[in-house]
Structures are given as C-alpha cells and as structure tokens.
Design an enzyme around this catalytic site. Structure first.
Site, PDB file in Angstrom:
ATOM      1  NE  ARG A  29     -19.912  18.378  15.929  1.00 35.83           N
ATOM      2  CZ  ARG A  29     -20.293  17.144  15.574  1.00 35.83           C
ATOM      3  NH1 ARG A  29     -21.536  16.885  15.292  1.00 35.83           N
ATOM      4  NH2 ARG A  29     -19.395  16.175  15.509  1.00 35.83           N
ATOM      5  NE  ARG A  49     -21.238  16.419  10.078  1.00 36.97           N
ATOM      6  CZ  ARG A  49     -21.213  15.147  10.469  1.00 36.97           C
ATOM      7  NH1 ARG A  49     -21.959  14.258   9.888  1.00 36.97           N
ATOM      8  NH2 ARG A  49     -20.419  14.791  11.426  1.00 36.97           N
ATOM      9  NE  ARG A  85     -15.295  13.922  14.250  1.00 36.06           N
ATOM     10  CZ  ARG A  85     -16.115  14.651  13.489  1.00 36.06           C
ATOM     11  NH1 ARG A  85     -15.735  15.849  13.093  1.00 36.06           N
ATOM     12  NH2 ARG A  85     -17.279  14.193  13.139  1.00 36.06           N
ATOM     13  CE  LYS A 134     -21.914   7.248  13.474  1.00 36.24           C
ATOM     14  NZ  LYS A 134     -20.629   7.722  13.245  1.00 36.24           N
ATOM     15  NE  ARG A 178     -16.945   7.244  17.406  1.00 38.71           N
ATOM     16  CZ  ARG A 178     -17.972   8.065  17.411  1.00 38.71           C
ATOM     17  NH1 ARG A 178     -19.163   7.654  17.714  1.00 38.71           N
ATOM     18  NH2 ARG A 178     -17.810   9.337  17.151  1.00 38.71           N
TER      19      ARG A 178
HETATM   20  P1  ADP Z   1     -18.797  11.772  14.536  1.00 32.95           P
HETATM   21  O1  ADP Z   1     -19.363  12.691  13.518  1.00 32.95           O
HETATM   22  O2  ADP Z   1     -17.311  11.744  14.612  1.00 32.95           O
HETATM   23  O3  ADP Z   1     -19.422  10.415  14.497  1.00 32.95           O
HETATM   24  P2  ADP Z   1     -20.012  12.243  17.117  1.00 32.95           P
HETATM   25  O4  ADP Z   1     -20.910  13.400  17.175  1.00 32.95           O
HETATM   26  O5  ADP Z   1     -20.576  10.889  17.076  1.00 32.95           O
HETATM   27  O6  ADP Z   1     -19.093  12.516  15.864  1.00 32.95           O
HETATM   28  O7  ADP Z   1     -18.964  12.307  18.316  1.00 32.95           O
HETATM   29  C1  ADP Z   1     -18.254  13.463  18.637  1.00 32.95           C
HETATM   30  C2  ADP Z   1     -17.158  13.148  19.632  1.00 32.95           C
HETATM   31  O8  ADP Z   1     -17.722  12.602  20.838  1.00 32.95           O
HETATM   32  C3  ADP Z   1     -16.169  12.084  19.168  1.00 32.95           C
HETATM   33  O9  ADP Z   1     -15.158  12.641  18.365  1.00 32.95           O
HETATM   34  C4  ADP Z   1     -15.623  11.582  20.514  1.00 32.95           C
HETATM   35  O10 ADP Z   1     -14.722  12.482  21.087  1.00 32.95           O
HETATM   36  C5  ADP Z   1     -16.881  11.598  21.372  1.00 32.95           C
HETATM   37  N1  ADP Z   1     -17.590  10.296  21.336  1.00 32.95           N
HETATM   38  C6  ADP Z   1     -18.821  10.057  20.826  1.00 32.95           C
HETATM   39  N2  ADP Z   1     -19.172   8.770  20.971  1.00 32.95           N
HETATM   40  C7  ADP Z   1     -18.125   8.159  21.571  1.00 32.95           C
HETATM   41  C8  ADP Z   1     -17.854   6.821  21.988  1.00 32.95           C
HETATM   42  N3  ADP Z   1     -18.746   5.832  21.794  1.00 32.95           N
HETATM   43  N4  ADP Z   1     -16.669   6.570  22.586  1.00 32.95           N
HETATM   44  C9  ADP Z   1     -15.776   7.540  22.786  1.00 32.95           C
HETATM   45  N5  ADP Z   1     -15.947   8.819  22.414  1.00 32.95           N
HETATM   46  C10 ADP Z   1     -17.115   9.133  21.819  1.00 32.95           C
END
Ligand code: ADP
Ligand code: ZN
Length: 219
Positions: free
Chosen positions: A160, A127, A171, A13, A88
């Site tokens: 991370r 990653r 996740r 993504k 999400r």
């Molecule tokens: P991923 O690689 O899981 O897509 P992100 O970098 O997008 O990771 O998100 C990291 C964290 O930030 C998620 O695990 C969640 O805790 C929080 N987060 C990000 N976007 C959202 C959202 N739209 N709603 C709720 N929590 C979010």
C-alpha cells in the site's frame, strides 16, 4: 457488544479484529478499509479523504464520523461490532458514545494492543495487502503460499502507498500524538484492557484474540 481496538498501525489490530468478530458474531468495521473502498470506487467521500490518507494524516473528524455513523446503521451490526481504527481522536470517541447511546448500546471493551515500536516499524515494511480481498500478509512471518499471490482469493499482493517508509513514519507519529488521550478516555470509562504482544513478548495476534474471547465469554 461493541469492542474498540486501539493500537498502532502494524500492531495486529486488523488480524485480531477479524478473528474476534468472526468468533463472537460481531460485524468487523475497519474505517481504513471503508476509506480505501471509497477511494477505489472514486466516491465523493473518497476524493475528500485521499490527500490525508496518502500523507498518513487523519481524515477530518466530520468526514470520518459521518461515514462510521452510516456504517453502524447496516443490518449486520445487529449483535454489535468490532471497531478497527475508530475512534482515533477524543472527539471521535465522544461521538461514538453518543451514537451507541441512541441504540441502547455502549463500548463494552477498549482493547489496546501494545507492540514495541521497533517491531512495528519492521512489520509494516514487510506487510503486503491483497488487491482483491484486503487480506494482509507479512512476507517474513506470514507469507502467502505462492509469492505475491493471495491464498484466499488468488489476486495479487501489493504494498500500500501508505506502507512506504516515509508515510509509515508519519502514521506512527500521528498515532503517538493521539493514542494517549484515547487510552486515558477508556481508562476513565473503565473499559480499557491492554495486551502486550509481539515476537519479543512471544505473543501473536491469535493469542491476543483467544485471550479476549475468554474474557468476553467469562463475563
Ligand atoms: P493503519 O494501519 O494506520 O491503522 P488504517 O488502514 O486503519 O491504517 O487507516 C488508513 C488511513 O485511513 C489512515 O492513515 C487515515 O488516513 C485514515 N483513517 C482510518 N481511520 C481513521 C479515523 N478513525 N480517523 C481519521 N482517519 C482515519
Ligand atoms: Zn485476497
């Protein structure tokens, strides 16, 4: 134009979002990056989000929706945005429609990047992120020129906290629980586009980005 990116953590993504945002001159908004910035700067919002993020859980909708709504008011969103990691949940999807409606815009495309699960698990383990600019590397398929150092800005790479195996598992579970209703939501709205990607399919994030740009440009 507003494009929403669906797809599991590790589906590419972020990479797809960065490319199409740049080429189509849209803002690239990643809620994950916004949360991490708040953590780094120790803001009130960061403090509220920390525990959820550390456990790989979703941050509650009120906090997330408020943060995104503020971000959409920035000047760089004038042409629209690629939303990476938002919505999400269905509640977030509904709020997004309401927010965009107020500025006479809508979600023009919801892009679902579909990568096989086993490949995703492997990718996340490989990653690494840049401490300086958030650039993402894969130490097997897309390594930096110098081990542990970002090509773009020279800062150090790190794994991370939420990319460690236990948290990744959670996740992915959270993703599986919520993905279906979002896919349904955008299917009903007639904006859903699914692209299969991954090594086994022989399609990279760059290929997906190019196909999306073609679609947008031919509309
Ligand atoms: P991923 O690689 O899981 O897509 P992100 O970098 O997008 O990771 O998100 C990291 C964290 O930030 C998620 O695990 C969640 O805790 C929080 N987060 C990000 N976007 C959202 C959202 N739209 N709603 C709720 N929590 C979010
Ligand atoms: Zn960097």
């Amino acid at each position: 134009m507003f494009i929403v990116l669906l797809g599991a953590p590790g589906s590419g993504k972020g990479t797809v979002g960065e490319i199409i945002a740049k080429d189509l001159k849209l803002a690239h908004i990643s809620t994950g990056d916004l949360f991490r910035e708040n953590l780094k700067n120790k803001t009130e919002l960061g403090k509220k989000a920390q525990e959820y993020m550390d456990n790989g859980e979703l941050v509650p909708d009120e906090i997330t929706i408020g943060m995104l709504s503020d971000r959409l008011k920035s000047d760089d969103v004038i042409n629209g945005a690629v939303l990476d990691g938002f919505p999400r949940t269905k509640a977030q999807a509904i709020s997004l429609d309401e927010m965009l409606n107020k500025i006479d815009a809508k979600v023009d495309m919801a892009l679902n990047i579909d990568v096989p699960f086993d490949e995703i698990v492997e990718r996340i383990a490989n990653r690494r992120s840049c401490m300086g600019c958030n650039e993402i590397y894969n130490i097997v398929f897309n390594p930096p020129k110098i081990e542990g150092i970002c090509d773009k800005c020279g800062a150090q790479l790190y794994q991370r906290e939420d990319q460690k195996p236990e948290v990744v598992q959670n996740r992915l579970e959270v993703y599986s629980r919520t993905a279906e209703e979002l896919i349904e939501y955008y299917k009903k709205a007639n904006t859903l586009i699914t692209k299969k990607a991954g090594d086994k399919v022989g399609k990279t994030s760059y290929d997906v980005a190019r196909e999306v740009e073609e679609l947008v440009n031919n509309k």
